[in-house]
Design a protein around this motif. Structure first.
Motif, PDB file in Angstrom:
ATOM      1  N   PHE A   1       0.814  -1.217   0.000  1.00 38.39           N
ATOM      2  CA  PHE A   1       0.000   0.000   0.000  1.00 38.39           C
ATOM      3  C   PHE A   1       0.850   1.271   0.000  1.00 38.39           C
ATOM      4  O   PHE A   1       0.326   2.374  -0.146  1.00 38.39           O
ATOM      5  CB  PHE A   1      -0.929   0.032   1.217  1.00 38.39           C
ATOM      6  N   ILE A   2       2.158   1.129   0.172  1.00 40.99           N
ATOM      7  CA  ILE A   2       3.043   2.290   0.265  1.00 40.99           C
ATOM      8  C   ILE A   2       3.759   2.466  -1.075  1.00 40.99           C
ATOM      9  O   ILE A   2       4.572   1.641  -1.469  1.00 40.99           O
ATOM     10  CB  ILE A   2       4.066   2.116   1.403  1.00 40.99           C
ATOM     11  N   SER A   3       3.439   3.545  -1.760  1.00 41.14           N
ATOM     12  CA  SER A   3       4.023   3.794  -3.080  1.00 41.14           C
ATOM     13  C   SER A   3       5.376   4.490  -2.965  1.00 41.14           C
ATOM     14  O   SER A   3       5.689   5.117  -1.945  1.00 41.14           O
ATOM     15  CB  SER A   3       3.075   4.665  -3.915  1.00 41.14           C
ATOM     16  N   ASP A   4       6.148   4.388  -4.026  1.00 42.56           N
ATOM     17  CA  ASP A   4       7.416   5.124  -4.080  1.00 42.56           C
ATOM     18  C   ASP A   4       7.142   6.620  -3.933  1.00 42.56           C
ATOM     19  O   ASP A   4       7.874   7.325  -3.240  1.00 42.56           O
ATOM     20  CB  ASP A   4       8.128   4.886  -5.414  1.00 42.56           C
ATOM     21  N   LYS A   5       6.094   7.099  -4.587  1.00 41.88           N
ATOM     22  CA  LYS A   5       5.737   8.515  -4.528  1.00 41.88           C
ATOM     23  C   LYS A   5       5.442   8.936  -3.092  1.00 41.88           C
ATOM     24  O   LYS A   5       5.857  10.009  -2.655  1.00 41.88           O
ATOM     25  CB  LYS A   5       4.539   8.804  -5.429  1.00 41.88           C
ATOM     26  N   PHE A   6       4.730   8.087  -2.342  1.00 46.89           N
ATOM     27  CA  PHE A   6       4.436   8.402  -0.944  1.00 46.89           C
ATOM     28  C   PHE A   6       5.738   8.586  -0.165  1.00 46.89           C
ATOM     29  O   PHE A   6       5.895   9.546   0.587  1.00 46.89           O
ATOM     30  CB  PHE A   6       3.576   7.310  -0.304  1.00 46.89           C
TER      31      PHE A   6
ATOM     32  N   ASP B   1      -5.344   8.439   3.546  1.00 40.56           N
ATOM     33  CA  ASP B   1      -5.974   9.225   2.482  1.00 40.56           C
ATOM     34  C   ASP B   1      -5.579   8.704   1.105  1.00 40.56           C
ATOM     35  O   ASP B   1      -6.422   8.589   0.208  1.00 40.56           O
ATOM     36  CB  ASP B   1      -5.590  10.703   2.606  1.00 40.56           C
ATOM     37  N   GLU B   2      -4.296   8.379   0.934  1.00 39.42           N
ATOM     38  CA  GLU B   2      -3.810   7.858  -0.348  1.00 39.42           C
ATOM     39  C   GLU B   2      -4.463   6.517  -0.679  1.00 39.42           C
ATOM     40  O   GLU B   2      -4.850   6.268  -1.824  1.00 39.42           O
ATOM     41  CB  GLU B   2      -2.295   7.723  -0.328  1.00 39.42           C
ATOM     42  N   ILE B   3      -4.587   5.657   0.321  1.00 37.78           N
ATOM     43  CA  ILE B   3      -5.202   4.344   0.104  1.00 37.78           C
ATOM     44  C   ILE B   3      -6.667   4.510  -0.296  1.00 37.78           C
ATOM     45  O   ILE B   3      -7.146   3.852  -1.232  1.00 37.78           O
ATOM     46  CB  ILE B   3      -5.057   3.454   1.361  1.00 37.78           C
ATOM     47  N   ILE B   4      -7.379   5.389   0.392  1.00 37.35           N
ATOM     48  CA  ILE B   4      -8.790   5.614   0.068  1.00 37.35           C
ATOM     49  C   ILE B   4      -8.937   6.156  -1.351  1.00 37.35           C
ATOM     50  O   ILE B   4      -9.807   5.708  -2.111  1.00 37.35           O
ATOM     51  CB  ILE B   4      -9.442   6.568   1.097  1.00 37.35           C
ATOM     52  N   LEU B   5      -8.083   7.106  -1.744  1.00 33.81           N
ATOM     53  CA  LEU B   5      -8.134   7.634  -3.112  1.00 33.81           C
ATOM     54  C   LEU B   5      -7.870   6.555  -4.139  1.00 33.81           C
ATOM     55  O   LEU B   5      -8.527   6.502  -5.176  1.00 33.81           O
ATOM     56  CB  LEU B   5      -7.137   8.778  -3.275  1.00 33.81           C
ATOM     57  N   LYS B   6      -6.904   5.688  -3.860  1.00 31.57           N
ATOM     58  CA  LYS B   6      -6.585   4.609  -4.799  1.00 31.57           C
ATOM     59  C   LYS B   6      -7.750   3.632  -4.918  1.00 31.57           C
ATOM     60  O   LYS B   6      -8.117   3.235  -6.033  1.00 31.57           O
ATOM     61  CB  LYS B   6      -5.326   3.872  -4.374  1.00 31.57           C
ATOM     62  N   ILE B   7      -8.340   3.257  -3.811  1.00 29.90           N
ATOM     63  CA  ILE B   7      -9.472   2.327  -3.838  1.00 29.90           C
ATOM     64  C   ILE B   7     -10.640   2.946  -4.596  1.00 29.90           C
ATOM     65  O   ILE B   7     -11.287   2.303  -5.419  1.00 29.90           O
ATOM     66  CB  ILE B   7      -9.893   1.925  -2.408  1.00 29.90           C
ATOM     67  N   THR B   8     -10.900   4.232  -4.337  1.00 26.56           N
ATOM     68  CA  THR B   8     -11.986   4.934  -5.013  1.00 26.56           C
ATOM     69  C   THR B   8     -11.721   4.985  -6.525  1.00 26.56           C
ATOM     70  O   THR B   8     -12.630   4.729  -7.329  1.00 26.56           O
ATOM     71  CB  THR B   8     -12.137   6.368  -4.452  1.00 26.56           C
ATOM     72  N   ALA B   9     -10.505   5.303  -6.911  1.00 28.60           N
ATOM     73  CA  ALA B   9     -10.153   5.374  -8.324  1.00 28.60           C
ATOM     74  C   ALA B   9     -10.248   4.002  -8.989  1.00 28.60           C
ATOM     75  O   ALA B   9     -10.720   3.881 -10.125  1.00 28.60           O
ATOM     76  CB  ALA B   9      -8.758   5.957  -8.495  1.00 28.60           C
ATOM     77  N   ASP B  10      -9.809   2.961  -8.283  1.00 32.39           N
ATOM     78  CA  ASP B  10      -9.856   1.609  -8.829  1.00 32.39           C
ATOM     79  C   ASP B  10     -11.289   1.108  -9.022  1.00 32.39           C
ATOM     80  O   ASP B  10     -11.546   0.280  -9.889  1.00 32.39           O
ATOM     81  CB  ASP B  10      -9.092   0.627  -7.928  1.00 32.39           C
ATOM     82  N   ASN B  11     -12.199   1.611  -8.221  1.00 30.97           N
ATOM     83  CA  ASN B  11     -13.593   1.167  -8.288  1.00 30.97           C
ATOM     84  C   ASN B  11     -14.454   2.066  -9.175  1.00 30.97           C
ATOM     85  O   ASN B  11     -15.655   1.848  -9.279  1.00 30.97           O
ATOM     86  CB  ASN B  11     -14.198   1.090  -6.889  1.00 30.97           C
ATOM     87  N   SER B  12     -13.856   3.058  -9.793  1.00 29.96           N
ATOM     88  CA  SER B  12     -14.622   3.965 -10.661  1.00 29.96           C
ATOM     89  C   SER B  12     -14.744   3.419 -12.053  1.00 29.96           C
ATOM     90  O   SER B  12     -14.007   2.720 -12.579  1.00 29.96           O
ATOM     91  CB  SER B  12     -13.940   5.333 -10.729  1.00 29.96           C
TER      92      SER B  12
END
Length: 87
Positions: free
Chosen positions: A43-48, A76-87
Motif C-alpha cells: 500500500f506504500i508507493s514510491d511517490k508516498f 488518504d492515499e489508500i482511500i483515493l486509490k481504492i476509489t479510483a480503482d472502483n470507478s
C-alpha cells in the motif's frame, strides 16, 4: 530505523532511480514504514515515500506527530486509490 533511514535517504537522494541500490533502499524504506504504520508495504508507493521524506525522518527519531501525520496521509492515499480503482 533511524540509522537505516539516514542511509536509505542518502541513497534515494544520490542514486539513479533504476539502480540496484536505489531499488533496495526504497524497498527497505517501505518495509520500515510498513512496520511503523501497521500496513502492508504494497500500500506504500514510491511517490508516498519521496513526498514524505521529511516526516519519515522525524518518525525515525520517534516523533509521534510525524507518525500520526504519515498515517493520516497514507490512509488518504489508500482511500483515493481504492476509489479510483472502483470507478
Amino acid at each position: 530505523m533511524q540509522d537505516g533511514f539516514q542511509d536509505w535517504n542518502s541513497i534515494l537522494d544520490k542514486s539513479d532511480e533504476g539502480s540496484e541500490e536505489y531499488v533496495e533502499a526504497m524497498k527497505n524504506m517501505k518495509d520500515a514504514m510498513s512496520d511503523v504504520l501497521g500496513v502492508n508495504e504494497d500500500f506504500i508507493s514510491d511517490k508516498f515515500i519521496l513526498d514524505h521524506l521529511e516526516d519519515i525522518g522525524k518518525a525515525a527519531e520517534g516523533n509521534e506527530q510525524a507518525i500520526d501525520s504519515l498515517s493520516t496521509s497514507l490512509n488518504d492515499e489508500i482511500i483515493l486509490k481504492i476509489t479510483a480503482d472502483n470507478s
